[in-house]
Design an enzyme around this catalytic site. Sequence first.
Site, PDB file in Angstrom:
ATOM      1  N   ASN A 258       0.710  -1.125  -0.152  1.00  0.00           N
ATOM      2  CA  ASN A 258       0.008   0.058  -0.122  1.00  0.00           C
ATOM      3  C   ASN A 258       0.912   1.094   0.000  1.00  0.00           C
ATOM      4  OD1 ASN A 258      -2.338  -1.280  -0.382  1.00  0.00           O
ATOM      5  ND2 ASN A 258      -3.058  -0.929   1.716  1.00  0.00           N
TER       6      ASN A 258
ATOM      7  N   PHE B  88      -1.140   3.119 -11.396  1.00  0.00           N
ATOM      8  CA  PHE B  88      -0.970   4.028 -10.399  1.00  0.00           C
ATOM      9  C   PHE B  88      -0.133   5.291 -10.891  1.00  0.00           C
ATOM     10  CE2 PHE B  88      -3.217   0.654  -8.291  1.00  0.00           C
ATOM     11  CZ  PHE B  88      -3.970   1.227  -7.240  1.00  0.00           C
ATOM     12  N   LEU B  89      -0.297   5.538 -11.984  1.00  0.00           N
ATOM     13  CA  LEU B  89       0.317   6.918 -12.523  1.00  0.00           C
ATOM     14  C   LEU B  89      -0.609   7.849 -13.065  1.00  0.00           C
ATOM     15  CD1 LEU B  89       3.502   5.451 -14.568  1.00  0.00           C
ATOM     16  CD2 LEU B  89       3.427   6.754 -12.208  1.00  0.00           C
TER      17      LEU B  89
ATOM     18  N   CYS C  24      -8.087   2.558   3.064  1.00  0.00           N
ATOM     19  CA  CYS C  24      -6.789   1.921   3.538  1.00  0.00           C
ATOM     20  C   CYS C  24      -5.620   2.850   3.384  1.00  0.00           C
ATOM     21  CB  CYS C  24      -6.787   0.727   2.475  1.00  0.00           C
ATOM     22  SG  CYS C  24      -8.074  -0.597   2.907  1.00  0.00           S
TER      23      CYS C  24
ATOM     24  N   LYS D  56      -4.790   5.390   6.055  1.00  0.00           N
ATOM     25  CA  LYS D  56      -4.657   4.705   7.562  1.00  0.00           C
ATOM     26  C   LYS D  56      -3.423   3.695   7.311  1.00  0.00           C
ATOM     27  CE  LYS D  56      -7.416   0.406   7.601  1.00  0.00           C
ATOM     28  NZ  LYS D  56      -6.411  -0.475   7.980  1.00  0.00           N
TER      29      LYS D  56
HETATM   30  N1  LIG Z   1     -11.729  -2.391   2.287  1.00  0.00           N
HETATM   31  C1  LIG Z   1     -10.811  -2.629   1.748  1.00  0.00           C
HETATM   32  O1  LIG Z   1     -10.629  -2.254   0.416  1.00  0.00           O
HETATM   33  C2  LIG Z   1      -9.467  -3.513   2.341  1.00  0.00           C
HETATM   34  C3  LIG Z   1      -8.743  -4.012   1.481  1.00  0.00           C
HETATM   35  C4  LIG Z   1      -7.530  -4.879   2.007  1.00  0.00           C
HETATM   36  C5  LIG Z   1      -7.634  -4.860   3.400  1.00  0.00           C
HETATM   37  N2  LIG Z   1      -8.557  -4.600   4.393  1.00  0.00           N
HETATM   38  C6  LIG Z   1      -8.543  -4.478   5.743  1.00  0.00           C
HETATM   39  O2  LIG Z   1      -9.276  -5.378   5.960  1.00  0.00           O
HETATM   40  C7  LIG Z   1      -9.698  -5.066   7.364  1.00  0.00           C
HETATM   41  C8  LIG Z   1     -11.405  -4.658   7.295  1.00  0.00           C
HETATM   42  O3  LIG Z   1     -11.578  -3.658   6.464  1.00  0.00           O
HETATM   43  P1  LIG Z   1     -13.061  -3.617   5.851  1.00  0.00           P
HETATM   44  O4  LIG Z   1     -12.937  -2.438   4.705  1.00  0.00           O
HETATM   45  O5  LIG Z   1     -13.773  -4.904   5.555  1.00  0.00           O
HETATM   46  O6  LIG Z   1     -13.718  -2.798   7.145  1.00  0.00           O
HETATM   47  P2  LIG Z   1     -15.390  -2.465   7.686  1.00  0.00           P
HETATM   48  O7  LIG Z   1     -15.275  -1.323   8.333  1.00  0.00           O
HETATM   49  O8  LIG Z   1     -16.238  -2.394   6.108  1.00  0.00           O
HETATM   50  O9  LIG Z   1     -15.814  -3.762   8.266  1.00  0.00           O
HETATM   51  C9  LIG Z   1     -15.234  -4.304   9.429  1.00  0.00           C
HETATM   52  C10 LIG Z   1     -16.480  -5.105  10.160  1.00  0.00           C
HETATM   53  O10 LIG Z   1     -15.996  -5.657  11.321  1.00  0.00           O
HETATM   54  C11 LIG Z   1     -17.034  -5.760  12.374  1.00  0.00           C
HETATM   55  N3  LIG Z   1     -16.807  -6.012  13.656  1.00  0.00           N
HETATM   56  C12 LIG Z   1     -16.066  -5.369  14.475  1.00  0.00           C
HETATM   57  N4  LIG Z   1     -15.711  -6.030  15.659  1.00  0.00           N
HETATM   58  C13 LIG Z   1     -16.235  -7.236  15.409  1.00  0.00           C
HETATM   59  C14 LIG Z   1     -16.025  -8.279  16.381  1.00  0.00           C
HETATM   60  N5  LIG Z   1     -15.566  -8.380  17.424  1.00  0.00           N
HETATM   61  N6  LIG Z   1     -16.647  -9.337  15.615  1.00  0.00           N
HETATM   62  C15 LIG Z   1     -17.203  -9.575  14.257  1.00  0.00           C
HETATM   63  N7  LIG Z   1     -17.170  -8.385  13.601  1.00  0.00           N
HETATM   64  C16 LIG Z   1     -16.746  -7.221  14.097  1.00  0.00           C
HETATM   65  C17 LIG Z   1     -17.815  -4.238  12.074  1.00  0.00           C
HETATM   66  O11 LIG Z   1     -18.992  -4.125  12.813  1.00  0.00           O
HETATM   67  C18 LIG Z   1     -17.781  -4.134  10.618  1.00  0.00           C
HETATM   68  O12 LIG Z   1     -18.814  -4.594   9.897  1.00  0.00           O
HETATM   69  C19 LIG Z   1      -9.206  -3.876   7.613  1.00  0.00           C
HETATM   70  O13 LIG Z   1      -7.832  -4.104   8.479  1.00  0.00           O
HETATM   71  C20 LIG Z   1      -8.727  -3.165   6.438  1.00  0.00           C
HETATM   72  O14 LIG Z   1      -7.524  -2.349   6.484  1.00  0.00           O
HETATM   73  C21 LIG Z   1      -9.553  -3.536   3.666  1.00  0.00           C
END
Ligand SMILES: NC(=O)c1ccc[n+]([C@@H]2O[C@H](COP(=O)([O-])OP(=O)(O)OC[C@H]3O[C@@H](n4cnc5c(N)ncnc54)[C@H](O)[C@@H]3O)[C@@H](O)[C@H]2O)c1
Length: 429
Positions: free
Chosen positions: A207, A248-249, A259, A262
């Site tokens: 990232n 990514f250019l 993402c 953060k």
């Molecule tokens: N969104 C993306 O494009 C992407 C891509 C790659 C990696 N990630 C990573 O993946 C992770 C999740 O990202 P996201 O975008 O899906 O987040 P999101 O906020 O869309 O979803 C997270 C979910 O987890 C739930 N949650 C919180 N505590 C919980 C628990 N104890 N038990 C079960 N569920 C619980 C929340 O209610 C929420 O629905 C992050 O670390 C993010 O950095 C995201």
Amino acid sequence: MPARVSIFGAGYVGLVTGACFAELGHEVVVRDVVEERIAALNGGRIPLFEPGLDGLVERNRSRLSFTLDVAEAVEGAEYVFVAVGTPPTYSGDADLSAVWTVVNELPSGFDGMRPIMIMKSTVPVGTGSAVRAALDARGLTGVGYVSNPEFLAEGSGITDFMHPDRIVVGAFEKSDAERVASLYGGIEAPVVRTSVPSAEMVKLASNAFLTTRVSFINEIANVCELVGADVTDVAEGVGLDHRLGPYFLRAGIGWGGSCFPKDSLALKQLAANSGYHFQLLNAVIEVNELQKRRVVAKLQRRLGSLRGKKVALLGLAFKPGTDDMREAPSLVLAGRLIAEGADVSGWDPVADGRVLLHGVEIADSALAALEGADAAVLVTEWPELLELDWSEAAGLMRNRLIVDGRNVLDADGLKALGFEYEGIGRQVE
Ligand SMILES: NC(=O)c1ccc[n+]([C@@H]2O[C@H](COP(=O)([O-])OP(=O)(O)OC[C@H]3O[C@@H](n4cnc5c(N)ncnc54)[C@H](O)[C@@H]3O)[C@@H](O)[C@H]2O)c1
């Protein structure tokens, strides 16, 4: 062999992961803590916008269930994925509280099975070791731990999951790595096996590299504006170098989303906490902050003071194909414009701007947002905006000025309609 898979987190990553594993033939239970989210899923509704996800979930209903209950989620599970959010804290470090909740929520016995906890959430390097120690301290020595970061991009999540460039598996135990790799049977991709810290770093480094490329081309764009070059031509010429590639250019008004901001901040802090000043990444982040604000300067150059001027923001999600507005450039832009005294309207085909964009008049259509506007800013390159009837828009606006924040509009066509056009790093007379 079909496996029993449990997924904690029904967000973008958890739902795509769950639906895709079900598609591969596994039995999947997705658990979340938000009642409405689980109720929606059980009622056949997808609580977020991700292209193709509704059809995939529907097709795999018989192998896919949703619950609030931890015991139900992990019963008989061979694999327990963690896909909870890891947002930034005020210090810039990742907030791992949801990850720790999952670690603590796991039941204390697994009836002689050896389930593997698999970290899909993006976490700082060192998290796996800390979770391993916490599992051991809870007596869960029989629970394996694997870091398996996710690289999907919102808007193309399903394709990215089913056709990944690579599957990264970082494990403490070789047999756990083998089991997790086998779970992806049916997906053609190289499997990169590493230590747990290296797998965690692959995600953060990937990232950070992507943001570096975008901030780099954005700075080239800014210099292009000063020296009479056009960044779209420059990027094409640069991207054809096989050592660099075209990805990514694309110069624009900066990167955002749930993402990149953060994760780059988390890597910056991870380095700093470990005693290293990550100079390049600091610059990449700062360039991005300034890039978002440059649009305001462009508007001021053309309009003078923005007090009382109406500016329409077209596209509010951080990119097309998603309803996600986390860290979207539209948020910073709206805040800066309002601070300058502008009246700001906005429109997006999918994202609901009402939740985060305070003080912005959210319109029902792009044309409605443009009514009486002194300037339009194309913030997100939705296809709907590329196809907008700009001649009708011209008739509705008080002043025909457009800042094309993604360099996607037909500058000559707009100029023929009487628009002043300004892109990012482009030479348009
Ligand atoms: N969104 C993306 O494009 C992407 C891509 C790659 C990696 N990630 C990573 O993946 C992770 C999740 O990202 P996201 O975008 O899906 O987040 P999101 O906020 O869309 O979803 C997270 C979910 O987890 C739930 N949650 C919180 N505590 C919980 C628990 N104890 N038990 C079960 N569920 C619980 C929340 O209610 C929420 O629905 C992050 O670390 C993010 O950095 C995201």
